[in-house]
Structures are given as structure tokens and as C-alpha cells.
Design a protein around this motif. Sequence first.
Motif, mmCIF file in Angstrom:
data_model
loop_
_atom_site.group_PDB
_atom_site.id
_atom_site.type_symbol
_atom_site.label_atom_id
_atom_site.label_comp_id
_atom_site.label_asym_id
_atom_site.label_seq_id
_atom_site.Cartn_x
_atom_site.Cartn_y
_atom_site.Cartn_z
ATOM 1 N N SER A 202 -6.161 -7.411 -11.539
ATOM 2 C CA SER A 202 -5.404 -7.765 -12.738
ATOM 3 C C SER A 202 -4.314 -6.739 -13.024
ATOM 4 O O SER A 202 -3.187 -7.085 -13.411
ATOM 5 C CB SER A 202 -6.351 -7.867 -13.937
ATOM 6 O OG SER A 202 -5.663 -8.251 -15.102
ATOM 7 N N LYS A 205 -1.256 -6.985 -10.684
ATOM 8 C CA LYS A 205 -0.382 -8.065 -11.141
ATOM 9 C C LYS A 205 0.564 -7.556 -12.221
ATOM 10 O O LYS A 205 1.775 -7.797 -12.185
ATOM 11 C CB LYS A 205 -1.237 -9.207 -11.677
ATOM 12 C CG LYS A 205 -0.480 -10.312 -12.410
ATOM 13 C CD LYS A 205 -1.331 -10.910 -13.522
ATOM 14 C CE LYS A 205 -1.618 -9.916 -14.601
ATOM 15 N NZ LYS A 205 -2.425 -10.431 -15.719
ATOM 16 N N ILE A 223 0.199 -17.989 -14.039
ATOM 17 C CA ILE A 223 -0.259 -16.731 -13.433
ATOM 18 C C ILE A 223 -1.497 -16.213 -14.165
ATOM 19 O O ILE A 223 -2.469 -15.780 -13.538
ATOM 20 C CB ILE A 223 0.860 -15.672 -13.459
ATOM 21 C CG1 ILE A 223 1.997 -16.085 -12.512
ATOM 22 C CG2 ILE A 223 0.320 -14.299 -13.064
ATOM 23 C CD1 ILE A 223 3.237 -15.219 -12.628
ATOM 24 N N ASN A 227 -5.293 -15.654 -12.842
ATOM 25 C CA ASN A 227 -5.957 -14.372 -13.042
ATOM 26 C C ASN A 227 -7.304 -14.558 -13.746
ATOM 27 O O ASN A 227 -8.292 -13.892 -13.408
ATOM 28 C CB ASN A 227 -5.054 -13.455 -13.880
ATOM 29 C CG ASN A 227 -5.524 -12.016 -13.892
ATOM 30 O OD1 ASN A 227 -5.945 -11.475 -12.876
ATOM 31 N ND2 ASN A 227 -5.449 -11.390 -15.052
#
Length: 239
Positions: A202, A205, A223, A227
Motif C-alpha cells: 500500500s 503505491k 486503484i 488496494n
Amino acid sequence: MKWFIPREHGAWAMLIVPYLIGMLATEVTLVHWFFFIGVLAFYFASAPLLTFVRQPKLLKTAVPSLFVYVLIGTIFTFPVLYLIPEIILISLFILPFFILNIVFAKLKKERLFINDLCAIIALSFLVVISYYIGSGTIEAITFILMTINIMFFTASVFHVKTLIRENGNKKFLMNSNVFHGFTVLIFVLLGMPMIALIFLISSLKAWMMPKQKRYKPVQIGLIEIANSVIFVVGIGIIF
């Protein structure tokens, strides 16, 4: 009749994810799904309710859908509350945070970070409720899962705000990066490397997405949904 379907991708995830991880950590039952339909209906009811709070003149527009959602929520939750009344006691902890959300809506300050945090904490109690439905007890692992959920969505809010409302705010971006790093480091120090790995995914990202680029809300939403799926699957496997 206007149905006031909630459109916020983040709010959907904040509702579904904690309930799922609490459920997956115990024995999945039909009661879980029955109660979740009711919870979902009450979540839908929040849309016309908050619309009325923001704009009282829309009372007649908001009431019909509010009534339908509350009726469905009542039908599906009350039988479970009758069978498992302890859920009512757990739900009392949610009430203060929900009231704060209403206050922020009335003040038209729903975008404040503290309002998001109140919503995250309130919905994270669904971990406890779901876990209790499946196990009939509340254990230390329940609060560990709840804390993990709060940290995950707090990080998500930090990240999303750096891309939209706080885009270009270097101090907020720094706070976001530090918090993401903290979520990884704390679980390494606690000897929970698999949890740390989930948060690292996470965090990567958040750290690697270009902040100069302008993203469409739907892109950010997709997105974050991806996640969230990784998060749920990972937590489900670990616990």
C-alpha cells in the motif's frame, strides 16, 4: 422518487472491508450476510439523511428513500439484534462518531481530515461486530484487526487527499509519506512481517504514484478498490 445512491468509492470500501475481515477471521455464517444487508441499507439511508442535514429544504425529496432504506435495514438487522443483543452495546461506541459526522455535514466541513477519521473509526467497529457474530466472543485479535483496519484506511485517506484536495501541499505529502512508513515499521517491530508486507504494498503505491499528474476520481477509486482487495485477501490468509 430519488434514491440517493452513495457514490464515494472510499466510503463503500470503509463499510465493506472491516466487516469482511472480521467475518473471515471467524466462522462465516448466514447471519453474517443477513446482518450485512441491513447494515448496507442503513448506509444507503445516510445519503438522504445527510442531504437533508445539509439542505433542510430537500426534506420532501429525502424522506421517501430514507424511509425505504431504514425499513429494509430494520427488517434485516432487528432479528439479528434480537438473537445477539450484545451487538447493540458494541454499536453504542459508533454513535458518538456518527454524531460528529452529522455535525461536520451540517457545518459543510465534511472534507476535513478529522471527519474522515471519525468515519473510519466508526466503521471499523464493524470488525468487532462481524467477529462477534462469527465467534460469540471478543478477543485481543479483534482489536488488533480493528487497529489494522483503522491504520489502512487512514493511510488511504492521506494518499487520496495528496492527489486531490491537498495536491501541491508539501507538508501534507510529507505527513502522508511518514504515516505510510510508520504503518510498515510498526509491524516489523511488532514481529508481524506479513502484515508489514501488506502495508508496504500500500505504501509503495502511495510513494510511487506521480503527484504532479492530475488523476480522475474514477482512476483513484479503482486503484483504491484494488488496494482494498489486496488488503482483504492478505488479512484473510494471515488470520
